[in-house]
Enzyme design. Sequence first.
Site, mmCIF file in Angstrom:
data_model
loop_
_atom_site.group_PDB
_atom_site.id
_atom_site.type_symbol
_atom_site.label_atom_id
_atom_site.label_comp_id
_atom_site.label_asym_id
_atom_site.label_seq_id
_atom_site.Cartn_x
_atom_site.Cartn_y
_atom_site.Cartn_z
ATOM 1 N N GLY A 268 0.739 -1.468 0.003
ATOM 2 C CA GLY A 268 -0.039 -0.082 -0.016
ATOM 3 C C GLY A 268 1.028 1.310 -0.030
ATOM 4 O O GLY A 268 1.441 1.544 -1.000
ATOM 5 N N TRP A 270 1.213 5.555 0.461
ATOM 6 C CA TRP A 270 0.135 6.856 -0.020
ATOM 7 C C TRP A 270 -0.101 6.631 -1.462
ATOM 8 O O TRP A 270 -1.434 6.645 -1.901
ATOM 9 C CB TRP A 270 1.158 7.999 0.012
ATOM 10 N N GLU A 311 -4.090 3.881 3.232
ATOM 11 C CA GLU A 311 -4.054 5.069 3.689
ATOM 12 C C GLU A 311 -5.288 5.914 2.771
ATOM 13 O O GLU A 311 -5.148 6.359 1.679
ATOM 14 C CB GLU A 311 -2.878 5.936 3.133
ATOM 15 N N TYR A 312 -6.363 5.738 3.364
ATOM 16 C CA TYR A 312 -6.915 5.544 4.713
ATOM 17 C C TYR A 312 -8.250 4.747 4.716
ATOM 18 O O TYR A 312 -9.398 5.083 3.788
ATOM 19 C CB TYR A 312 -7.074 6.472 5.663
ATOM 20 N N THR A 378 2.975 9.206 13.331
ATOM 21 C CA THR A 378 2.971 10.421 13.852
ATOM 22 C C THR A 378 3.899 11.516 13.457
ATOM 23 O O THR A 378 4.796 11.906 14.148
ATOM 24 C CB THR A 378 3.150 10.233 15.503
#
Length: 533
Positions: A268, A270, A311-312, A378
């Site tokens: 996967g 982005w 995402e996502y 994060t």
Amino acid sequence: MNRRRVSLAAAGTAVLLVAGVVAAGTTSANAAGTVTASFSTNSWGTGQTATYTITNGTSSAITSWTVEFDLPSGTTLGSYWDALMSQSGNHVVARNRDYNGSVAAGGTTSFGFNTTGAGTPANCTVNGAPCGGGSAPPPTTAPPTTQPPSPTPTPTTTTPPAPPPSGSKVVGYFTEWGVYGRNYHVKNIHTSGSAAKLTHIVYAFGNTTGGRCSIGDSYADYDKAYSAADSVDGVADTWDAGALRGNFGQLRRLKKMYPNLKVVWSFGGWTWSAGFTQAAANPAAFADSCYSLVEDPRWADVFDGIDIDWEYPNACGLQCDTSGPNAFKNVISALRSRFGSSALVTAAITADGSNGGKIDATDYAGAATSLNWLMPMTYDYFGAFNAQGPTAPHSPLYSYSGIPQQGFYADAAIGKLKSKGVPASKLLLGIGFYGRGWTGVTQEAPGGTATGAAPGTYEAGIEDYKVLKNSCPANRTIAGTAYALCGNNWWSYDTPATIAGKMSYARSQGLGGAFFWELSGDTANGELIGAMR
């Protein structure tokens, strides 16, 4: 987000402004048959990030080392990595860790530390002798050895560190396309010292076309032939029938050198998340396709499991998904059933801690029952994708006055996931080995306006730590991360000091460890991963 960078060659060579870097006590790599230690520092006047490199110039391996020195008056030891360090007055003692005490004849190792105040240490000794080379101490005065001797490393065998205790996972991404313009290969994981500090490697990325797992780049994955000089173990690839080349072949050899190291294949990212929507319509078929690919007999021994970077789910990334809040859980459950209980099944997930944001859109707690761990990304909270600003650190640990978006910081994401029932021990804190920046900025503090993305080596608005530490040394911190204004370019990124703070946070929260994007952004001697370990 975990980005798939598509440029295969550098757009140009970044200009490194190294006026702030000084070296002291530099010695020959093999000085007159003695053990030596050389000092280098990245100083910004009120502080510094320093490194000592120990070189074994003798004809035999050493099994431990101790470096002692005196800091200048008013200089205080801060965070440190790859050594056990203590300070009494101005005197500092640094002893090896269990994984880097053995240094082969002609070999090197290093440790680093931060200080408040700057300057070159004085009266340096290594194993009781002058750091610049000199008489070795008598055996009775040698520092005590606290671990058993290790064999001298060879190109094909490496003494691995012991498996880490629970809660100390150090997981790093290796990108398949890094072998092109970045010229970063599996060998670099070994030569940088990073392999000894990693617990897991996430190989990015496989594709999800048509709701099936598929190869991302067959040439980089398993066809590129490595010469002896470029191979991780010094042995050239062959074109014999059945020979495994490329990154997969190199990872196989790396795992033989580091038997405790695990590798998972991530699908996967982005760019390649679109196929997950179709996968969610038939999770069992998706899981079957992934199992067949990951467990292909040509490379089944390379991978210890699978990672999903969607995402996502039930939200928007490069494209939008409307599969519903249970789609992610259903896909993960199908993967666990197909791969079995002994394989690793992991996931990189959103770190949007805002009210009604991406975490709220999906049942991550339900999926967690089938996952070994989850990696909330994060980082990338803010950046020059908003070209005019406001400037803001892309990886804040905490909120701060003036933060552009509520819930866009690590502690909010971790807190929200825990509140929904995701066990803390299954959460890894995300750290970026790169910075994000704007140009046309005049305000040093966050919140300034900009005219666009700052120039980057491979992509505007993004630059590796290994470049930024010299071209724009961070001299300010906010919300647990660092930033700097250099000319009219404003950059934020993590340093060894801020990473040490984030690792303390991870421990205080009972997290399972930390992960980072990605290996090629670190220095040649692995400063950032050293701070994590």
